[in-house]
Design an enzyme around this catalytic site. Structure first.
Site, PDB file in Angstrom:
ATOM      1  N   ASP A 275     -14.147 -35.340 -31.558  1.00 41.80           N
ATOM      2  CA  ASP A 275     -15.568 -35.071 -31.349  1.00 41.80           C
ATOM      3  C   ASP A 275     -16.402 -36.271 -31.789  1.00 41.80           C
ATOM      4  O   ASP A 275     -16.222 -36.778 -32.893  1.00 41.80           O
ATOM      5  CB  ASP A 275     -16.000 -33.858 -32.184  1.00 41.80           C
TER       6      ASP A 275
ATOM      7  N   ASP B 180     -14.866 -34.568 -26.913  1.00 41.70           N
ATOM      8  CA  ASP B 180     -16.216 -34.029 -26.740  1.00 41.70           C
ATOM      9  C   ASP B 180     -17.234 -35.072 -27.178  1.00 41.70           C
ATOM     10  O   ASP B 180     -17.097 -35.653 -28.255  1.00 41.70           O
ATOM     11  CB  ASP B 180     -16.435 -32.770 -27.596  1.00 41.70           C
TER      12      ASP B 180
ATOM     13  N   ASP C 255      -8.822 -31.931 -30.678  1.00 43.34           N
ATOM     14  CA  ASP C 255      -9.608 -32.803 -29.811  1.00 43.34           C
ATOM     15  C   ASP C 255     -10.261 -33.859 -30.695  1.00 43.34           C
ATOM     16  O   ASP C 255     -10.031 -33.884 -31.900  1.00 43.34           O
ATOM     17  CB  ASP C 255     -10.676 -32.000 -29.047  1.00 43.34           C
TER      18      ASP C 255
HETATM   19  N1  DCP Z   1     -19.113 -26.408 -33.402  1.00 42.39           N
HETATM   20  C1  DCP Z   1     -20.152 -25.542 -33.518  1.00 42.39           C
HETATM   21  N2  DCP Z   1     -20.374 -24.612 -32.551  1.00 42.39           N
HETATM   22  C2  DCP Z   1     -19.565 -24.535 -31.485  1.00 42.39           C
HETATM   23  C3  DCP Z   1     -18.499 -25.422 -31.341  1.00 42.39           C
HETATM   24  C4  DCP Z   1     -18.296 -26.363 -32.337  1.00 42.39           C
HETATM   25  O1  DCP Z   1     -20.883 -25.598 -34.487  1.00 42.39           O
HETATM   26  N3  DCP Z   1     -19.797 -23.595 -30.561  1.00 42.39           N
HETATM   27  C5  DCP Z   1     -18.910 -27.407 -34.446  1.00 42.39           C
HETATM   28  C6  DCP Z   1     -18.051 -26.952 -35.576  1.00 42.39           C
HETATM   29  C7  DCP Z   1     -16.776 -27.686 -35.401  1.00 42.39           C
HETATM   30  C8  DCP Z   1     -17.183 -28.911 -34.624  1.00 42.39           C
HETATM   31  O2  DCP Z   1     -18.311 -28.532 -33.878  1.00 42.39           O
HETATM   32  O3  DCP Z   1     -16.194 -28.007 -36.618  1.00 42.39           O
HETATM   33  C9  DCP Z   1     -16.119 -29.424 -33.730  1.00 42.39           C
HETATM   34  O4  DCP Z   1     -15.512 -28.369 -32.997  1.00 42.39           O
HETATM   35  P1  DCP Z   1     -13.949 -28.286 -32.837  1.00 42.39           P
HETATM   36  O5  DCP Z   1     -13.644 -27.036 -32.101  1.00 42.39           O
HETATM   37  O6  DCP Z   1     -13.426 -29.553 -32.274  1.00 42.39           O
HETATM   38  O7  DCP Z   1     -13.442 -28.073 -34.346  1.00 42.39           O
HETATM   39  P2  DCP Z   1     -12.777 -29.079 -35.364  1.00 42.39           P
HETATM   40  O8  DCP Z   1     -13.016 -30.482 -34.968  1.00 42.39           O
HETATM   41  O9  DCP Z   1     -13.284 -28.641 -36.685  1.00 42.39           O
HETATM   42  O10 DCP Z   1     -11.249 -28.705 -35.288  1.00 42.39           O
HETATM   43  P3  DCP Z   1     -10.069 -29.452 -34.492  1.00 42.39           P
HETATM   44  O11 DCP Z   1      -9.457 -30.346 -35.497  1.00 42.39           O
HETATM   45  O12 DCP Z   1      -9.147 -28.367 -34.066  1.00 42.39           O
HETATM   46  O13 DCP Z   1     -10.659 -30.183 -33.347  1.00 42.39           O
HETATM   47 MG    MG Z   2     -12.468 -31.219 -33.051  1.00 47.58          MG
END
Ligand code: DCP
Ligand code: MG
Length: 371
Positions: free
Chosen positions: A207, A295, A205
């Protein structure tokens, strides 16, 4: 220097926030195997071993070279007996019997498939599995199953949102949202967070943090943005969660708890013409657009640094930041604030560097947080 002693090999910290972890993973053979094991424990709600395998994977990701013999693991933290047994097997025969068994297990395969749908977590996947459902067509043909709105759009846009998002697509979405936000309030601030801020080439996604320096204005900014995206016809799905932020609350002990800032989980329509180099689409797909998961979170400006640190991740990095704060500094950290339990006071921060400094940690750049 005439007689410098032989330099001791730098020890690897048990905390991800004291390690530098780029996107370049030299130990993927091991970390992929650990991720399967962790996921399998997660599906069975066995938390201890799940976290242990994630922690072990995170340690190996931080290493500058490939582990090529068990001797090289001697001084590494977070590697238990089970972990080492799997590594030994991988070193000896290139695969792990236990991992192969999980990968060919029907329950694992089905839960993996079901949880790949936006809006379907392990609990729902498990429920469907117990009812004998094994495929998407089983689910969609089952009249007694009621899909919620999120799951409906998860299935509707499955092809698009199960395909990864490229950095160019993330940038294009940034431009779209930036323009919308600035039209609403010229002082809007937009920051790319999550995996893309850590330098990843692809993500599941995109963010963003979007806010404004005008106090209180951040509370309505997101709904204004969503209205405009809808107006432009690019809002395919939205789930808006208004702010429940309370400045007097202590940071949360629970990691998995979501933060209290206003946020929204969206599916947006991205036009290929807006993406440099074109869309990351399926071959032969000639629609000229794709759906992308986005997000948005909107913290008040005085909490910007905490939100940025919290949303940049990785998850393992965040977990260990909080664990380090609590166990090594008697402080509580979450996406909103940092609280010193000894001094009984909140510690303000304008930048991420301020937060690392409060914690007595060396600053770790976003691209070194891929723990
Ligand atoms: N995050 C958090 N607590 C949550 C959800 C997310 O602290 N309950 C934080 C950590 C993640 C960031 O938000 O790194 C973004 O969430 P993602 O699930 O989008 O994770 P990533 O961006 O790291 O991975 P991807 O590349 O799969 O989107
Ligand atoms: Mg992400």
């Amino acid at each position: 220097p005439e007689s410098s002693p032989p330099t001791a090999k730098a020890t690897v910290s048990q905390y991800a926030c004291q390690r530098r972890t780029t996107t370049e993973n030299k130990n993927q053979i091991f970390t992929d195997a650990f991720e399967v094991l962790a996921e399998s424990y997660e599906f069975n709600e066995i938390e201890g071993p799940c976290l242990a395998f994630r922690r072990a994977a995170s340690v190996l990701k931080s290493l500058p070279s490939e582990v090529d013999c068990m001797g090289a693991t001697q001084d590494l933290p977070c590697l238990g007996e089970h972990t080492k047994a799997v590594m030994e097997e991988l070193l000896q025969c290139g695969h792990s019997f236990e991992v192969e068994k999980i990968l060919s297990d029907e329950r694992y395969q089905t839960l993996k498939l079901f949880t790949s749908v936006f809006g379907v977590g392990p609990k729902t996947a498990e429920k469907w599995y117990r009812r004998g459902l094994r495929s998407f067509s089983d689910i969609l043909a089952e009249p007694s199953i009621h899909l919620n709105r999120m799951q409906e759009s998860g299935f509707l846009h499955y092809g698009d949102i199960s395909r990864s998002v490229s950095k160019a697509e993330a940038r294009a979405l940034g431009n779209v949202i930036d323009e919308v936000a600035r039209a609403i309030t010229p002082d809007a601030i937009l920051a790319l967070t999550g995996g893309f801020r850590r330098g990843k080439e692809f993500g599941h996604d995109v963010d963003f943090i979007v806010t404004t320096p005008e106090p209180g204005r951040e509370k309505t900014l997101l709904s204004n943005i969503m209205d405009e995206l809808k107006e432009q016809g690019i809002l395919l799905y939205s789930d808006y969660q208004p702010s429940t932020f309370d400045i007097s609350k202590l940071p949360s002990h629970r990691f998995e708890a979501m933060d209290h800032f206003a946020k929204c989980f969206l599916i947006l329509r991205l036009e290929g013409s807006q993406v440099e180099g074109g869309l990351n689409s399926a071959e032969g797909d000639s629609r000229g657009w794709r759906a992308v998961r986005v997000d948005l979170v909107s913290p008040p400006m005085d909490r910007y640094a905490f939100a940025l640190l919290g949303w940049t991740g990785s998850r393992q990095f965040e977990r260990d930041l909080r664990r380090f704060a609590r166990l090594e500094r008697r402080m509580l950290l979450d996406n909103h604030a940092l609280y010193d339990k000894t001094k009984k006071e909140f510690l303000a921060a304008a930048t991420e560097k301020d937060i690392f400094a409060h914690l007595g940690l060396e600053y770790i750049e976003p691209w070194q947080r891929n723990a």
